[in-house]
Design a protein around this motif. Structure first.
Motif, PDB file in Angstrom:
ATOM      1  N   ALA A 124       4.965  -1.897  -4.308  1.00 28.12           N
ATOM      2  CA  ALA A 124       4.395  -1.143  -5.428  1.00 28.12           C
ATOM      3  C   ALA A 124       3.103  -1.764  -5.944  1.00 28.12           C
ATOM      4  O   ALA A 124       2.319  -1.093  -6.620  1.00 28.12           O
ATOM      5  N   GLY A 125       2.883  -3.045  -5.628  1.00 23.09           N
ATOM      6  CA  GLY A 125       1.710  -3.732  -6.164  1.00 23.09           C
ATOM      7  C   GLY A 125       0.446  -3.550  -5.354  1.00 23.09           C
ATOM      8  O   GLY A 125      -0.650  -3.843  -5.841  1.00 23.09           O
ATOM      9  N   ILE A 126       0.569  -3.064  -4.133  1.00 22.96           N
ATOM     10  CA  ILE A 126      -0.609  -2.827  -3.303  1.00 22.96           C
ATOM     11  C   ILE A 126      -1.356  -1.594  -3.803  1.00 22.96           C
ATOM     12  O   ILE A 126      -0.749  -0.596  -4.190  1.00 22.96           O
ATOM     13  N   ASP A 127      -2.670  -1.665  -3.796  1.00 25.81           N
ATOM     14  CA  ASP A 127      -3.504  -0.554  -4.269  1.00 25.81           C
ATOM     15  C   ASP A 127      -3.676   0.456  -3.125  1.00 25.81           C
ATOM     16  O   ASP A 127      -4.705   0.519  -2.459  1.00 25.81           O
ATOM     17  N   TRP A 128      -2.641   1.256  -2.911  1.00 23.21           N
ATOM     18  CA  TRP A 128      -2.631   2.205  -1.802  1.00 23.21           C
ATOM     19  C   TRP A 128      -3.620   3.350  -2.023  1.00 23.21           C
ATOM     20  O   TRP A 128      -3.815   3.804  -3.147  1.00 23.21           O
ATOM     21  N   LYS A 129      -4.202   3.822  -0.918  1.00 24.88           N
ATOM     22  CA  LYS A 129      -5.048   5.009  -0.922  1.00 24.88           C
ATOM     23  C   LYS A 129      -4.435   6.048   0.018  1.00 24.88           C
ATOM     24  O   LYS A 129      -3.721   5.695   0.961  1.00 24.88           O
ATOM     25  N   ALA A 130      -4.707   7.306  -0.250  1.00 28.33           N
ATOM     26  CA  ALA A 130      -4.201   8.374   0.607  1.00 28.33           C
ATOM     27  C   ALA A 130      -4.622   8.120   2.055  1.00 28.33           C
ATOM     28  O   ALA A 130      -5.783   7.813   2.332  1.00 28.33           O
ATOM     29  N   GLY A 131      -3.650   8.223   2.968  1.00 28.54           N
ATOM     30  CA  GLY A 131      -3.936   8.002   4.377  1.00 28.54           C
ATOM     31  C   GLY A 131      -3.665   6.595   4.852  1.00 28.54           C
ATOM     32  O   GLY A 131      -3.599   6.344   6.067  1.00 28.54           O
ATOM     33  N   ASP A 132      -3.520   5.623   3.923  1.00 29.06           N
ATOM     34  CA  ASP A 132      -3.145   4.261   4.321  1.00 29.06           C
ATOM     35  C   ASP A 132      -1.792   4.291   5.023  1.00 29.06           C
ATOM     36  O   ASP A 132      -0.917   5.097   4.688  1.00 29.06           O
ATOM     37  N   LYS A 154      -5.762   2.436  10.373  1.00 27.25           N
ATOM     38  CA  LYS A 154      -5.426   2.724   8.980  1.00 27.25           C
ATOM     39  C   LYS A 154      -4.257   1.880   8.460  1.00 27.25           C
ATOM     40  O   LYS A 154      -3.891   1.981   7.285  1.00 27.25           O
ATOM     41  N   THR A 155      -3.667   1.060   9.317  1.00 26.72           N
ATOM     42  CA  THR A 155      -2.497   0.269   8.921  1.00 26.72           C
ATOM     43  C   THR A 155      -2.910  -0.865   7.993  1.00 26.72           C
ATOM     44  O   THR A 155      -3.810  -1.648   8.309  1.00 26.72           O
ATOM     45  N   ARG A 156      -2.227  -0.967   6.853  1.00 32.42           N
ATOM     46  CA  ARG A 156      -2.512  -2.032   5.891  1.00 32.42           C
ATOM     47  C   ARG A 156      -1.405  -3.079   5.822  1.00 32.42           C
ATOM     48  O   ARG A 156      -1.673  -4.251   5.534  1.00 32.42           O
ATOM     49  N   LEU A 157      -0.157  -2.650   6.034  1.00 35.69           N
ATOM     50  CA  LEU A 157       0.969  -3.566   5.846  1.00 35.69           C
ATOM     51  C   LEU A 157       2.019  -3.334   6.925  1.00 35.69           C
ATOM     52  O   LEU A 157       2.316  -2.189   7.279  1.00 35.69           O
ATOM     53  N   LEU A 158       2.578  -4.428   7.427  1.00 37.43           N
ATOM     54  CA  LEU A 158       3.692  -4.378   8.365  1.00 37.43           C
ATOM     55  C   LEU A 158       4.862  -5.117   7.738  1.00 37.43           C
ATOM     56  O   LEU A 158       4.722  -6.272   7.326  1.00 37.43           O
ATOM     57  N   MET A 159       6.004  -4.441   7.646  1.00 36.06           N
ATOM     58  CA  MET A 159       7.210  -5.092   7.142  1.00 36.06           C
ATOM     59  C   MET A 159       8.131  -5.397   8.318  1.00 36.06           C
ATOM     60  O   MET A 159       8.342  -4.559   9.193  1.00 36.06           O
TER      61      MET A 159
END
Length: 424
Positions: A137-145, A198-203
């Motif tokens: 929830a803390g990541i500043d997500w943008k549409a399409g991320d 477009k990938t920002r995070l991998l869990m």
């Protein structure tokens, strides 16, 4: 109260935990007597672990094989926890206003030392879910991320990513992990193929909670970082069970775990690690204008909460370190192999956990052909008084089995006999 100094009060609230039990052996002497025994050899010595069992308030009403959700705190830890509740309650707001934050820093410094990071990169939370949600929830997500994850990840985390998709228009790319991978490279490649520009995070799970599979975190982290993708590791079941430190994992960006699982702290304690250079980029869930953007404490504005749990973390760490992580890991892996090796190739029994010893530790998952997981769990409890948890997902159908240090091989013999009979 005016005659009670802060130093005296601290000593009364967080006094040293003794490893001696009220109605059992002196564990300090017991552990000293086996100091020369290799961990893998000691793992098979039932007499020793039978004495360790006396340090835990184990139920006699059923065989507890679902310790992964929440494991027992040892008697010395539980006794100290109850003392903390009483002593904090006796002076109430005096403690809250004069000691709680100093004491919490002591606990988190000890946890940071165990994890292998700076105390300024770690906070104490209530559990893994809260920790990982704080990051997601803390990541500043943008549409399409985009974010990459596995369908075997913990359901609450998958729900949180779905929520971000609804709110911000992000895209979740979900892979499915093989229960029996042929190599680390196979797993790394699976995640890499899901990454796009477009990938920002991998869990990724350090240890998959439903099967016990240990993932090659270092290789996954190094691969993701080559693509400029941050990595968040769900370590709910690894911390306190596996012998590792954060530097071993290749520099992951975020790591979270629960302390009431394998570390043996009272229920309701967890940790969140955020790499120093990633702190400023996270938005806190709850505002705290007194903390700088690059200070991890901004993510830890929890309000008034049960501080006795925080105090008992120090007691849990002392007990944990008394036994030793090498001994714990060796014993837990031995217990899992003790039963899985005896049923893995039997007709109608399906093991959903890798056979290679290094790919798992305490946790394993087993199913029986033609039996739904819930049916199997019910039969085990109703007919044999064995408590497990049913897992029913597209890739994993069975019951999760999680022995702990206080589990005996005799109990596992009963489990094997039950499985064999139920399998026909």
């Amino acid at each position: 109260m005016s005659t009670l100094s802060k130093r005296q009060f601290l000593k009364s609230v967080v006094g040293a935990t003794s490893l001696a039990t009220v109605n059992g052996p002196n564990l300090t002497e017991l552990l000293a007597s086996v100091a020369h025994v290799p961990a893998t050899t000691l793992a098979q010595q039932e007499e020793f672990w039978g004495q360790i069992r006396t340090a835990f308030p184990v139920t006699t009403e059923f065989i507890q094989l679902e310790n992964g959700y929440y494991s027992l705190a040892a008697k010395p830890v539980l006794d100290k926890y109850l003392q903390h509740i009483q002593q904090v309650n006796a002076v109430s707001s005096y403690y809250m206003r004069t000691r709680q934050f100093d004491d919490k820093r002591v606990a988190k410094t000890q946890l940071a030392n165990l994890l292998g990071c700076s105390a300024d990169e770690l906070i104490i939370t209530r559990n893994t879910t809260e920790s990982l949600d704080t990051v997601i929830a803390g990541i500043d997500w943008k549409a399409g991320d985009e974010a990459v994850m596995a369908e075997q990840d913990y359901g609450a985390m998958l729900d949180m990513f779905r929520l971000q998709s609804r709110r911000h228009g992000t895209v979740n790319r979900v892979v499915s992990l093989p229960n029996h991978p042929q190599s680390d490279a196979e797993l790394v490649s699976l995640y890499e193929k899901a990454i796009t520009p477009k990938t920002r995070l991998l869990m990724v799970c350090h240890m998959v909670n439903i099967t016990g599979q240990i993932m090659p975190i270092r290789q996954i982290v190094e691969m993701a970082h080559k693509h400029n993708v941050e990595v968040m590791v769900d370590g709910a079941h690894a911390f306190g069970q596996l012998n590792f430190a954060l530097p071993d994992l290749g520099g992951c960006d975020y790591y979270a775990s629960s302390l009431h699982k394998w570390l043996g702290a009272p229920l309701g304690a967890g940790i969140l690690y955020v790499r120093k250079d990633k702190i400023a980029g996270l938005w806190p869930l709850f505002a705290d204008s007194s903390v700088a953007d690059d200070d991890i404490r901004k993510l830890n504005h929890t309000g008034t909460h049960p501080v006795a749990t925080d105090l008992a973390i120090q007691d849990a760490i002392q007990f944990h370190e008394g036994i030793g992580i090498e001994r714990k890991e060796a014993r837990l892996r031995y217990l899992q192999r003790y039963w899985t090796d005896r049923v893995r190739h039997r007709p109608n029994i399906v093991l959903n956990t890798p056979e290679v010893p290094a790919r798992s530790c305490a946790i394993a998952n087993v199913g029986i052909a033609q039996k739904k997981p819930a049916e199997l769990a019910k039969l085990l409890f109703d007919n044999y008084k064995i408590f497990t948890v049913a897992i029913n997902s597209p890739a994993v159908r069975g019951v999760r089995v999680t022995p702990h240090l206080y589990t005996t091989t005799t109990e596992l013999d009963t489990f094997v006999q039950a499985l064999t009979k139920l399998a026909g």
